[in-house]
Design a protein around this motif. Structure first.
Motif, short mmCIF file in Angstrom:
data_model
loop_
_atom_site.label_atom_id
_atom_site.label_comp_id
_atom_site.label_asym_id
_atom_site.label_seq_id
_atom_site.Cartn_x
_atom_site.Cartn_y
_atom_site.Cartn_z
N SER A 1 0.83 -1.21 0.00
CA SER A 1 0.00 0.00 0.00
C SER A 1 0.86 1.25 0.00
N ARG A 2 1.98 1.21 0.68
CA ARG A 2 2.89 2.37 0.69
C ARG A 2 3.51 2.60 -0.70
N GLU A 3 3.91 1.51 -1.33
CA GLU A 3 4.46 1.64 -2.68
C GLU A 3 3.42 2.18 -3.65
N ALA A 4 2.17 1.74 -3.49
CA ALA A 4 1.10 2.25 -4.36
C ALA A 4 0.90 3.74 -4.14
N LEU A 5 1.04 4.21 -2.90
CA LEU A 5 0.90 5.63 -2.61
C LEU A 5 2.02 6.43 -3.28
N VAL A 6 3.23 5.92 -3.21
CA VAL A 6 4.35 6.61 -3.85
C VAL A 6 4.14 6.70 -5.36
N LEU A 7 3.70 5.60 -5.96
CA LEU A 7 3.45 5.61 -7.41
C LEU A 7 2.33 6.57 -7.77
N ARG A 8 1.32 6.66 -6.94
CA ARG A 8 0.22 7.59 -7.21
C ARG A 8 0.71 9.03 -7.14
N ASP B 1 -1.71 26.13 -16.09
CA ASP B 1 -1.72 26.45 -14.66
C ASP B 1 -0.34 26.14 -14.10
N GLN B 2 0.32 27.18 -13.62
CA GLN B 2 1.67 27.01 -13.10
C GLN B 2 1.70 26.40 -11.69
N LYS B 3 0.55 26.35 -11.09
CA LYS B 3 0.50 25.80 -9.74
C LYS B 3 0.64 24.28 -9.78
N GLU B 4 1.53 23.77 -8.99
CA GLU B 4 1.73 22.33 -8.95
C GLU B 4 0.62 21.66 -8.14
N ILE B 5 0.29 20.46 -8.59
CA ILE B 5 -0.76 19.72 -7.88
C ILE B 5 -0.33 19.42 -6.45
N SER B 6 0.89 19.00 -6.32
CA SER B 6 1.42 18.73 -4.98
C SER B 6 2.93 18.95 -5.01
N THR B 7 3.40 19.50 -3.93
CA THR B 7 4.83 19.74 -3.82
C THR B 7 5.50 18.53 -3.16
N ALA B 8 6.80 18.55 -3.14
CA ALA B 8 7.54 17.47 -2.48
C ALA B 8 7.19 17.41 -1.00
N GLN B 9 6.99 18.60 -0.42
CA GLN B 9 6.61 18.62 1.00
C GLN B 9 5.24 17.99 1.22
N ASP B 10 4.34 18.24 0.29
CA ASP B 10 3.00 17.64 0.41
C ASP B 10 3.07 16.12 0.31
N ASP B 11 3.87 15.65 -0.62
CA ASP B 11 4.02 14.20 -0.78
C ASP B 11 4.64 13.57 0.47
N LYS B 12 5.62 14.23 1.02
CA LYS B 12 6.26 13.72 2.22
C LYS B 12 5.29 13.69 3.39
N GLU C 1 2.13 13.41 3.23
CA GLU C 1 1.17 12.33 2.99
C GLU C 1 1.75 10.96 3.37
N LEU C 2 3.02 10.76 3.01
CA LEU C 2 3.69 9.52 3.37
C LEU C 2 3.87 9.40 4.89
N ASP C 3 4.20 10.51 5.51
CA ASP C 3 4.37 10.48 6.96
C ASP C 3 3.07 10.12 7.66
N THR C 4 1.97 10.64 7.16
CA THR C 4 0.68 10.31 7.75
C THR C 4 0.37 8.82 7.60
N TYR C 5 0.66 8.31 6.42
CA TYR C 5 0.44 6.88 6.19
C TYR C 5 1.32 6.03 7.11
N ASP C 6 2.57 6.38 7.21
CA ASP C 6 3.51 5.63 8.06
C ASP C 6 3.07 5.65 9.52
N ALA C 7 2.54 6.80 9.96
CA ALA C 7 2.08 6.90 11.35
C ALA C 7 0.90 5.97 11.60
N LYS C 8 0.02 5.88 10.61
CA LYS C 8 -1.13 4.98 10.76
C LYS C 8 -0.66 3.52 10.81
N VAL C 9 0.29 3.19 9.93
CA VAL C 9 0.80 1.82 9.92
C VAL C 9 1.50 1.49 11.24
#
Length: 234
Positions: free
Chosen positions: A114-121, A144-155, A157-165
């Motif tokens: 599930s974590r790998e699927a999140l990274v791929l998404r 639109d020059q605005k990015e959908i998500s920044t590197a900080q946003d992705d991180k 999101e991953l941190d939240t997932y890891d905390a749940k796991v």
């Protein structure tokens, strides 16, 4: 001197003899059955077979249990002997431990996938935006020059997932330790009074005072889990 013969005397003697003979026959007839037929008192009885007294029902033999208290084991040799007794020779216990190990490994694989699927998404979101921006530029449409998500946003999101796991895995570890404690597995059933707070190693392999530190206990538990996996392989 001669006596005259009298026939009446002869008749009298014959009658007397006849009466005596009849009395003797009647007495024999009355006594004969008692001599031939045995009365219950006179009849010899066959000796009864001597039977042993019935034995009280014996309880079925109880399976041998270990006399060692796993809650007091702080040495690896003693733990090894105990586990070989209660696990190595008990198929039912092996099945239970095998199920616990299989369940834990299955959840760990699922969490990692599930974590790998999140990274791929997350990666696909950036790539799709780039493709969309390229199409818009080709037709002269505004991009639109605005990015959908920044590197900080992705991180984040991953941190939240890891905390749940981590939270779920901690609950699973607690349940696993409880199961192993119930199975009387050394180092998981250890009395808390034998665990010292100090992080300094004990004198001789954690055995000097009959107690272990928390760090030593964690290492012994990890080592025990490896042994259980070897013992309970399918």
């Amino acid at each position: 001197m001669e006596y005259p013969y009298n026939s009446s005397d002869l008749d009298s003697v014959l009658k007397t003899l006849s009466g005596l003979a009849s009395q003797q026959q009647s007495s024999q007839s009355t006594s004969t059955p008692s001599s031939r037929s045995e009365t219950p008192q006179q009849r010899p009885q066959r000796p009864k077979e001597v039977q042993a007294p019935p034995r009280p029902p014996s309880n079925p033999p109880k399976p041998s249990t270990s006399t060692t208290d796993a809650s007091a084991i702080t040495t690896w040799p003693a733990a090894l002997r105990h586990v070989m007794r209660i696990v190595g020779q008990n198929e039912e216990t092996q099945l239970r431990i095998r199920g616990l190990i299989h369940s834990q490994h299955s959840h760990e694989r699922q969490w990692w996938k599930s974590r790998e699927a999140l990274v791929l998404r997350q990666q696909s979101r950036g790539e799709k935006k780039k493709e969309l921006d390229a199409v818009l530029r080709s037709i002269g449409a505004p991009v639109d020059q605005k990015e959908i998500s920044t590197a900080q946003d992705d991180k984040a999101e991953l941190d939240t997932y890891d905390a749940k796991v981590y939270k779920v895995s901690a609950k699973m570890a607690t349940a696993l330790m409880s199961e192993l404690r119930g199975l009387d597995i050394p180092f998981f059933a250890l009395k808390q009074s034998l665990v010292v707070e100090s992080d300094r190693p004990s004198e001789v392999d954690g055995l000097g005072s009959g107690k272990v530190t928390k760090a030593e206990l964690v290492e012994l538990q990890r080592r025990m889990l490896g042994l259980l996996e070897d013992l309970c392989k399918e």
